[in-house]
Enzyme design. Structure first.
Site, PDB file in Angstrom:
ATOM      1  N   ASP A 160       1.494  19.056 -21.698  1.00  0.00           N
ATOM      2  CA  ASP A 160       0.539  18.037 -21.672  1.00  0.00           C
ATOM      3  C   ASP A 160       1.535  17.037 -22.486  1.00  0.00           C
ATOM      4  O   ASP A 160       1.512  17.009 -23.938  1.00  0.00           O
ATOM      5  CB  ASP A 160      -0.478  18.231 -22.491  1.00  0.00           C
ATOM      6  CG  ASP A 160      -1.649  17.340 -22.520  1.00  0.00           C
ATOM      7  OD1 ASP A 160      -1.213  16.193 -22.225  1.00  0.00           O
ATOM      8  OD2 ASP A 160      -2.738  17.529 -22.868  1.00  0.00           O
ATOM      9  N   TYR A 197       0.787  -1.182   0.135  1.00  0.00           N
ATOM     10  CA  TYR A 197       0.165  -0.023  -0.112  1.00  0.00           C
ATOM     11  C   TYR A 197       0.894   1.043  -0.118  1.00  0.00           C
ATOM     12  O   TYR A 197       0.743   2.450  -0.648  1.00  0.00           O
ATOM     13  CB  TYR A 197      -0.853  -0.055   1.231  1.00  0.00           C
ATOM     14  CG  TYR A 197      -1.799   1.173   1.299  1.00  0.00           C
ATOM     15  CD1 TYR A 197      -3.296   0.926   0.693  1.00  0.00           C
ATOM     16  CD2 TYR A 197      -1.525   2.463   1.758  1.00  0.00           C
ATOM     17  CE1 TYR A 197      -4.268   1.920   0.542  1.00  0.00           C
ATOM     18  CE2 TYR A 197      -2.487   3.378   1.601  1.00  0.00           C
ATOM     19  CZ  TYR A 197      -3.841   3.191   0.964  1.00  0.00           C
ATOM     20  OH  TYR A 197      -4.604   4.121   0.944  1.00  0.00           O
ATOM     21  N   LYS A 231      -0.447   6.551 -23.893  1.00  0.00           N
ATOM     22  CA  LYS A 231       0.006   6.751 -25.191  1.00  0.00           C
ATOM     23  C   LYS A 231       1.501   6.228 -25.170  1.00  0.00           C
ATOM     24  O   LYS A 231       1.739   5.063 -25.297  1.00  0.00           O
ATOM     25  CB  LYS A 231      -0.036   8.358 -25.699  1.00  0.00           C
ATOM     26  CG  LYS A 231      -1.579   8.602 -26.105  1.00  0.00           C
ATOM     27  CD  LYS A 231      -2.391   8.647 -24.745  1.00  0.00           C
ATOM     28  CE  LYS A 231      -3.857   9.162 -25.515  1.00  0.00           C
ATOM     29  NZ  LYS A 231      -4.325  10.344 -24.432  1.00  0.00           N
ATOM     30  N   ALA A 243       1.353  13.474 -23.242  1.00  0.00           N
ATOM     31  CA  ALA A 243       1.102  12.045 -23.752  1.00  0.00           C
ATOM     32  C   ALA A 243       1.956  11.717 -24.903  1.00  0.00           C
ATOM     33  O   ALA A 243       2.403  10.468 -24.907  1.00  0.00           O
ATOM     34  CB  ALA A 243      -0.251  12.321 -24.231  1.00  0.00           C
ATOM     35  N   PHE A 278      -6.537  19.390 -25.311  1.00  0.00           N
ATOM     36  CA  PHE A 278      -7.174  18.271 -25.593  1.00  0.00           C
ATOM     37  C   PHE A 278      -8.620  18.314 -24.889  1.00  0.00           C
ATOM     38  O   PHE A 278      -8.684  19.152 -23.980  1.00  0.00           O
ATOM     39  CB  PHE A 278      -6.348  17.223 -24.875  1.00  0.00           C
ATOM     40  CG  PHE A 278      -7.030  15.521 -25.139  1.00  0.00           C
ATOM     41  CD1 PHE A 278      -7.130  15.262 -26.403  1.00  0.00           C
ATOM     42  CD2 PHE A 278      -7.392  15.086 -24.036  1.00  0.00           C
ATOM     43  CE1 PHE A 278      -7.851  13.982 -26.742  1.00  0.00           C
ATOM     44  CE2 PHE A 278      -7.973  13.690 -24.351  1.00  0.00           C
ATOM     45  CZ  PHE A 278      -8.076  13.261 -25.556  1.00  0.00           C
ATOM     46  N   ASP A 279      -9.455  17.654 -25.285  1.00  0.00           N
ATOM     47  CA  ASP A 279     -11.009  17.710 -24.780  1.00  0.00           C
ATOM     48  C   ASP A 279     -11.140  17.534 -23.277  1.00  0.00           C
ATOM     49  O   ASP A 279     -11.750  18.486 -22.457  1.00  0.00           O
ATOM     50  CB  ASP A 279     -12.052  16.861 -25.471  1.00  0.00           C
ATOM     51  CG  ASP A 279     -11.709  15.746 -25.755  1.00  0.00           C
ATOM     52  OD1 ASP A 279     -10.738  15.140 -25.733  1.00  0.00           O
ATOM     53  OD2 ASP A 279     -12.752  14.982 -26.796  1.00  0.00           O
ATOM     54  N   HIS A 303     -20.966  12.798 -29.126  1.00  0.00           N
ATOM     55  CA  HIS A 303     -20.391  11.833 -29.920  1.00  0.00           C
ATOM     56  C   HIS A 303     -20.290  10.332 -29.606  1.00  0.00           C
ATOM     57  O   HIS A 303     -20.343   9.293 -30.270  1.00  0.00           O
ATOM     58  CB  HIS A 303     -19.077  12.177 -30.663  1.00  0.00           C
ATOM     59  CG  HIS A 303     -17.943  12.537 -29.950  1.00  0.00           C
ATOM     60  ND1 HIS A 303     -17.876  13.600 -28.815  1.00  0.00           N
ATOM     61  CD2 HIS A 303     -16.679  11.851 -29.603  1.00  0.00           C
ATOM     62  CE1 HIS A 303     -16.895  13.526 -28.070  1.00  0.00           C
ATOM     63  NE2 HIS A 303     -15.996  12.485 -28.813  1.00  0.00           N
TER      64      HIS A 303
HETATM   65  C1  LIG Z   1      -5.394  11.231 -23.864  1.00  0.00           C
HETATM   66  C2  LIG Z   1      -4.784  12.548 -23.829  1.00  0.00           C
HETATM   67  C3  LIG Z   1      -5.321  13.362 -22.534  1.00  0.00           C
HETATM   68  C4  LIG Z   1      -5.842  12.481 -21.331  1.00  0.00           C
HETATM   69  O1  LIG Z   1      -5.715  11.366 -20.935  1.00  0.00           O
HETATM   70  P1  LIG Z   1      -6.597  10.152 -20.417  1.00  0.00           P
HETATM   71  O2  LIG Z   1      -5.399   9.018 -20.211  1.00  0.00           O
HETATM   72  O3  LIG Z   1      -7.185   9.624 -21.606  1.00  0.00           O
HETATM   73  O4  LIG Z   1      -7.312  10.482 -19.257  1.00  0.00           O
HETATM   74  C5  LIG Z   1      -4.683  14.551 -22.183  1.00  0.00           C
HETATM   75  N1  LIG Z   1      -4.250  15.221 -23.108  1.00  0.00           N
HETATM   76  C6  LIG Z   1      -3.697  14.512 -24.333  1.00  0.00           C
HETATM   77  C7  LIG Z   1      -3.025  15.194 -25.340  1.00  0.00           C
HETATM   78  C8  LIG Z   1      -4.274  13.282 -24.577  1.00  0.00           C
HETATM   79  O5  LIG Z   1      -3.893  12.829 -25.897  1.00  0.00           O
END
Ligand SMILES: *Cc1c(COP(=O)(O)O)cnc(C)c1O
Length: 460
Positions: free
Chosen positions: A216, A73, A259, A218, A125-126, A451
């Site tokens: 960000d 833990y 990613k 990813a 990103f959304d 969507h």
């Molecule tokens: C996928 C993604 C996110 C969000 O990450 P999740 O793991 O899906 O919660 C944020 N920013 C970018 C650029 C992404 O591609």
């Protein structure tokens, strides 16, 4: 010039059977799914290109790590292994694992933003935009104008428009800008990279105004590989050196590890040196995610993530990864299928507006092409266009997106050259009968993020 496929720097040790339904069966399945690919069962899909997120194939070392994961833990070995990897690769003092990218945003953004504040990004990103807005702040996208022209081939279409950034800071006042977010690669612009020069310039602007810069991250590895290939002065640097330099210009990062870190679930927050901010993040992580040494993940997830961070920056792997996109893009060039060019890092964003000029934005050309790809070859993709964008919250009217893309997002280490050829062949065959493809209308939609759930039908 013929683009050669870069052979896989691995061989296959375990397989997952997939099946191809007949065209009649696929037509029935997509009708049952109310013409929304998100409603399909994955087992009815032959090649799944819905997303590159969490769909990666792990390596033998990562699976061995699953067995070795320390499930304590508090203070488990796998946690410390992950911290060491983050320090080594990014050069940051502090790191916090969380369960995925949006959890990192949830933990961090409320600490930087709030009512009356702004977040400015090359493109949010959304989920990033959602967390900015949940804090009460507003999100402003500030990408270079070149990103809006799919046929314009320039090396760094993901860059921040730094002139406009300056103007926005002057307009709103530096004290109102809670954070500047640099998304690498720029996902929403088609996986387009950001240059080191642009990163540095953005960082200087932020420093001058005392504004925090957050990456960000990813697709940090794909972005670094593009810099090595395209930015003068970086051709002889290693991807690892380039990553260190990129991150040296920022104060913190959020990362979806689903990613480029090649795992199926996971996320990270990195903080360069701000101990106070890190301490606040730890408190919020305990409330939202779990104790700080696991952050909503299992020990085995931490272990495979620590290994995946290194596999994701391996240059033979990145050459193969970029090569897959370039091979697919070259086949589309040959056939005159337009896409966001040059091709990005994690997929091909096909320009459905140019392939289906007879379908207006309010009949969703990007969506229509996605349905056609499923019917043609069992390929699942999705719309990145007006269907995804939705309605104006004030007037309820359908908004028109800048692009009408159908995104073919390619999972890491999953599909072979033969699969890529099936993707190209399917697009080419649809292009040949493009004038027979019909638009769609929505028969039911939820109020937000429609969507994912909407029902549609083809227009007669
Ligand atoms: C996928 C993604 C996110 C969000 O990450 P999740 O793991 O899906 O919660 C944020 N920013 C970018 C650029 C992404 O591609």
């Amino acid at each position: 010039m013929k683009v050669k496929y870069v052979a896989e720097p691995f061989r296959i040790k375990m397989v997952e059977p997939i099946k191809m339904l007949t065209r009649e069966e696929r037509e029935a399945r997509i009708a049952e799914a109310k013409y929304n690919p998100f409603n399909l069962r994955a087992e009815d899909v032959y090649i799944d290109l819905l997303t590159d997120s969490g769909t990666n194939a792990m390596s033998e070392d990562q699976w061995a790590g699953v067995i070795k994961g320390d499930e304590a833990y508090a203070g488990g070995k796998s946690y410390y292994k992950l911290l060491d990897a983050v320090k080594d690769i990014f050069g940051y003092k502090y790191a916090q694992p969380v369960h995925q990218g949006r959890a990192a945003e949830k933990v961090l953004f409320q600490l930087l933003l709030g009512e009356g504040k702004y977040s400015i990004s090359n493109m949010h990103f959304d989920t990033t935009r959602a967390h900015v807005e949940l804090s009460g702040a507003r999100a402003i996208d500030c990408v270079v104008p070149e990103a809006a022209d799919p046929s314009l081939r320039v090396p760094f279409k993901g860059n921040m428009d730094t002139e406009r950034l300056q103007k926005l800071i002057e307009k709103y006042g530096a004290d109102k800008i809670g954070v500047v977010v640099m998304t690498i690669t720029n996902n929403s612009a088609g996986g387009q990279p950001v240059s080191i020069a642009n990163m540095k310039e953005t960082s200087e602007i932020c420093k001058k105004h005392n504004i925090k810069l957050c990456i960000d991250a990813a697709r940090f590895a794909e972005n670094a590989y593009f810099i090595k290939r395209r930015e003068p002065g970086y051709e002889n640097k290693s991807v690892k050196e380039i990553i260190k330099e990129i991150f040296s210009y920022a104060d913190m990062f959020t990362m979806s590890a689903k990613k480029d870190a090649i795992v199926n679930m996971g996320g990270l927050i990195g903080i360069k040196e701000d101990e106070n901010l890190f301490s606040l993040c730890k408190g919020r992580t305990i409330s939202f995610e779990g104790f700080i040494t696991y952050g909503g993940l299992s020990g085995r997830d931490l272990e495979s993530l620590a290994i995946g961070l290194y596999e994701g920056i391996d240059e033979d792997y990145l050459k193969y990864r970029a090569g897959q996109m370039e091979y697919l893009a070259a086949r589309l060039d040959e056939a005159g299928v337009a896409y966001q060019a040059p091709v990005g890092g994690h997929g091909v964003f096909v320009d459905a507006k140019s392939m289906l000029p007879h379908i207006p934005y309010y009949e969703f050309p990007g969506h229509a092409l996605a349905i056609e790809l499923y019917k043609e070859a069992g390929i699942r993709t999705c719309d990145i266009g007006s269907f995804m964008l939705g309605n104006d919250p004030d007037t309820g009217k359908q908004l028109e997106a800048n692009f009408e893309f159908t995104r073919l997002a390619i999972a890491r280490r999953v599909y072979t050259q033969a699969h890529i050829d099936i993707m190209a062949d399917a697009l080419i065959s649809i292009k040949e009968k493009a004038d027979t493809v019909k638009g769609y209308k929505i028969t039911w939609e939820p109020p937000i993020l429609r969507h994912f759930q909407a029902s549609l039908e083809p227009i007669k």
